[in-house]
Design a protein around this motif. Structure first.
Motif, PDB file in Angstrom:
ATOM      1  N   ALA A  38       0.852  -1.288   0.053  1.00  0.00           N
ATOM      2  CA  ALA A  38      -0.037  -0.206  -0.014  1.00  0.00           C
ATOM      3  C   ALA A  38       1.027   1.206   0.095  1.00  0.00           C
ATOM      4  O   ALA A  38       1.870   1.191   0.672  1.00  0.00           O
ATOM      5  N   ALA A  39       0.195   2.186  -0.739  1.00  0.00           N
ATOM      6  CA  ALA A  39       0.991   3.536  -0.736  1.00  0.00           C
ATOM      7  C   ALA A  39      -0.100   4.569   0.221  1.00  0.00           C
ATOM      8  O   ALA A  39      -1.098   4.357   0.031  1.00  0.00           O
ATOM      9  N   SER A  40       0.455   5.312   1.130  1.00  0.00           N
ATOM     10  CA  SER A  40      -0.115   6.173   1.887  1.00  0.00           C
ATOM     11  C   SER A  40       0.505   7.489   1.563  1.00  0.00           C
ATOM     12  O   SER A  40       1.753   7.789   1.986  1.00  0.00           O
ATOM     13  N   TRP A  41      -0.429   8.413   1.227  1.00  0.00           N
ATOM     14  CA  TRP A  41      -0.040   9.924   1.316  1.00  0.00           C
ATOM     15  C   TRP A  41      -0.192  10.687   2.344  1.00  0.00           C
ATOM     16  O   TRP A  41      -1.112  10.665   3.003  1.00  0.00           O
ATOM     17  N   SER A  42       0.731  11.335   2.719  1.00  0.00           N
ATOM     18  CA  SER A  42       0.486  12.458   3.922  1.00  0.00           C
ATOM     19  C   SER A  42       0.858  13.831   3.379  1.00  0.00           C
ATOM     20  O   SER A  42       1.061  14.094   2.188  1.00  0.00           O
ATOM     21  N   ASN A  43       0.878  14.815   4.113  1.00  0.00           N
ATOM     22  CA  ASN A  43       1.321  16.270   3.560  1.00  0.00           C
ATOM     23  C   ASN A  43       2.567  16.542   2.569  1.00  0.00           C
ATOM     24  O   ASN A  43       2.314  16.878   1.616  1.00  0.00           O
ATOM     25  N   ARG A  44       3.418  16.127   3.079  1.00  0.00           N
ATOM     26  CA  ARG A  44       4.745  16.161   2.500  1.00  0.00           C
ATOM     27  C   ARG A  44       5.603  14.937   2.072  1.00  0.00           C
ATOM     28  O   ARG A  44       6.734  14.869   2.031  1.00  0.00           O
ATOM     29  N   SER A  45       5.006  13.841   2.164  1.00  0.00           N
ATOM     30  CA  SER A  45       5.635  12.536   1.725  1.00  0.00           C
ATOM     31  C   SER A  45       4.593  11.450   1.309  1.00  0.00           C
ATOM     32  O   SER A  45       3.400  11.526   1.605  1.00  0.00           O
ATOM     33  N   VAL A  46       5.249  10.244   0.709  1.00  0.00           N
ATOM     34  CA  VAL A  46       4.533   9.062   0.533  1.00  0.00           C
ATOM     35  C   VAL A  46       5.114   7.976   1.076  1.00  0.00           C
ATOM     36  O   VAL A  46       6.337   7.807   0.622  1.00  0.00           O
ATOM     37  N   GLY A  47       4.611   7.184   1.671  1.00  0.00           N
ATOM     38  CA  GLY A  47       4.992   5.928   2.469  1.00  0.00           C
ATOM     39  C   GLY A  47       4.649   4.786   1.439  1.00  0.00           C
ATOM     40  O   GLY A  47       3.335   4.585   1.209  1.00  0.00           O
ATOM     41  N   ILE A  48       5.313   3.765   1.103  1.00  0.00           N
ATOM     42  CA  ILE A  48       5.019   2.489   0.704  1.00  0.00           C
ATOM     43  C   ILE A  48       5.573   1.462   1.458  1.00  0.00           C
ATOM     44  O   ILE A  48       6.609   1.377   1.869  1.00  0.00           O
ATOM     45  N   ASP A  49       4.515   0.726   1.841  1.00  0.00           N
ATOM     46  CA  ASP A  49       4.804  -0.486   2.703  1.00  0.00           C
ATOM     47  C   ASP A  49       4.234  -1.987   1.699  1.00  0.00           C
ATOM     48  O   ASP A  49       3.161  -1.895   1.532  1.00  0.00           O
ATOM     49  N   ALA A  50       5.393  -2.681   1.671  1.00  0.00           N
ATOM     50  CA  ALA A  50       5.083  -3.405   0.592  1.00  0.00           C
ATOM     51  C   ALA A  50       6.073  -4.887   0.764  1.00  0.00           C
ATOM     52  O   ALA A  50       6.937  -4.579   1.364  1.00  0.00           O
ATOM     53  N   SER A  51       5.620  -5.898   0.094  1.00  0.00           N
ATOM     54  CA  SER A  51       6.392  -7.279   0.041  1.00  0.00           C
ATOM     55  C   SER A  51       6.842  -7.415  -1.295  1.00  0.00           C
ATOM     56  O   SER A  51       6.190  -7.101  -2.263  1.00  0.00           O
ATOM     57  N   PHE A  52       8.119  -7.668  -1.449  1.00  0.00           N
ATOM     58  CA  PHE A  52       8.819  -7.912  -2.831  1.00  0.00           C
ATOM     59  C   PHE A  52       9.280  -9.459  -2.859  1.00  0.00           C
ATOM     60  O   PHE A  52       9.882  -9.878  -1.822  1.00  0.00           O
ATOM     61  N   LYS A  53       9.072 -10.147  -3.840  1.00  0.00           N
ATOM     62  CA  LYS A  53       9.519 -11.388  -3.940  1.00  0.00           C
ATOM     63  C   LYS A  53       9.989 -11.319  -5.531  1.00  0.00           C
ATOM     64  O   LYS A  53       9.588 -10.935  -6.551  1.00  0.00           O
ATOM     65  N   ALA A  54      11.151 -11.748  -5.419  1.00  0.00           N
ATOM     66  CA  ALA A  54      12.152 -11.596  -6.622  1.00  0.00           C
ATOM     67  C   ALA A  54      12.374 -13.108  -7.349  1.00  0.00           C
ATOM     68  O   ALA A  54      13.139 -13.741  -6.560  1.00  0.00           O
ATOM     69  N   SER A  55      12.025 -13.443  -8.115  1.00  0.00           N
ATOM     70  CA  SER A  55      12.168 -14.678  -8.972  1.00  0.00           C
ATOM     71  C   SER A  55      13.159 -14.206  -9.851  1.00  0.00           C
ATOM     72  O   SER A  55      12.984 -13.233 -10.867  1.00  0.00           O
ATOM     73  N   ASN A  56      14.423 -15.005 -10.194  1.00  0.00           N
ATOM     74  CA  ASN A  56      15.364 -14.524 -10.830  1.00  0.00           C
ATOM     75  C   ASN A  56      15.872 -13.161 -10.277  1.00  0.00           C
ATOM     76  O   ASN A  56      15.820 -12.979  -8.850  1.00  0.00           O
TER      77      ASN A  56
ATOM     78  N   ARG B 281      -3.348   9.673  -5.450  1.00  0.00           N
ATOM     79  CA  ARG B 281      -3.709   9.979  -4.166  1.00  0.00           C
ATOM     80  C   ARG B 281      -5.275  10.028  -3.994  1.00  0.00           C
ATOM     81  O   ARG B 281      -5.682   9.774  -2.816  1.00  0.00           O
ATOM     82  N   ALA B 282      -5.917   9.899  -5.020  1.00  0.00           N
ATOM     83  CA  ALA B 282      -7.321   9.535  -4.738  1.00  0.00           C
ATOM     84  C   ALA B 282      -7.644   8.134  -4.244  1.00  0.00           C
ATOM     85  O   ALA B 282      -8.970   8.021  -4.013  1.00  0.00           O
ATOM     86  N   GLY B 283      -6.689   7.379  -4.240  1.00  0.00           N
ATOM     87  CA  GLY B 283      -6.711   6.094  -3.789  1.00  0.00           C
ATOM     88  C   GLY B 283      -7.213   4.736  -4.729  1.00  0.00           C
ATOM     89  O   GLY B 283      -7.590   3.707  -4.509  1.00  0.00           O
ATOM     90  N   TYR B 284      -6.527   5.133  -6.059  1.00  0.00           N
ATOM     91  CA  TYR B 284      -6.403   3.794  -6.744  1.00  0.00           C
ATOM     92  C   TYR B 284      -5.253   3.725  -7.594  1.00  0.00           C
ATOM     93  O   TYR B 284      -4.397   4.858  -7.596  1.00  0.00           O
TER      94      TYR B 284
END
Length: 149
Positions: free
Chosen positions: A58-76, A140-143
């Motif tokens: 998920a990406a979350s917007w605040s006033n002066r930043s965007v936080g991305i909390d995610a899981s990454f799986k790399a195959s190769n 930022r509108a949520g999609y």
């Protein structure tokens, strides 16, 4: 009917009470106007899948930043990039290192130090040679929509 001895004193007390009520109401109105309304941060769900590799979160917007909390799986061998924009103006750019056959959290914080902050981000995956594989544009509108727009 009961009559007051001095009607001018009764009018004066009523007037003073009315003024006190109006003053209290105006102080309360000014205090609430000075306090900014706390709105929940906007968020969008990220889902990029390429073969057995993925980047989901998920990406979350605040006033002066965007936080991305995610899981990454790399195959190769894969790498994930994130870029924040205000309109078409790039504000910040971050990437993971190249991951080969591993998985785990891959979070980013993107600076958006302009009035209004970021309104959209690009999140995308490349191979070990930085060849674009797949990505999303999230708003930022949520999609999010597939591709970089």
């Amino acid at each position: 009917m009961v009559r007051l001895k001095d009607p001018s004193k009764a009018k004066s007390r009523t007037r003073k009470a009315g003024v006190a009520v109006i003053a209290a109401a105006s102080v309360a109105a000014m205090a609430s106007a000075a306090t900014p309304a706390s709105a929940a941060a906007a968020s969008a769900t990220i889902s990029i899948e390429y073969g057995a590799s993925y980047y989901k979160g998920a990406a979350s917007w605040s006033n002066r930043s965007v936080g991305i909390d995610a899981s990454f799986k790399a195959s190769n061998c894969r790498r994930v990039y994130a870029r924040a924009f205000a309109g078409s103006t790039s504000l910040d750019f971050k990437s993971s290192s190249t991951w080969c056959n591993r998985s785990g959290p891959a979070d980013f914080t993107l600076a958006a130090n302009v009035v209004g902050g970021s309104d959209n981000i690009w999140v995308y995956m490349t191979d070990e040679n930085q060849n674009y594989l797949k990505g999303q544009t999230c708003y930022r509108a949520g999609y999010c929509i597939d591709g970089l727009h």
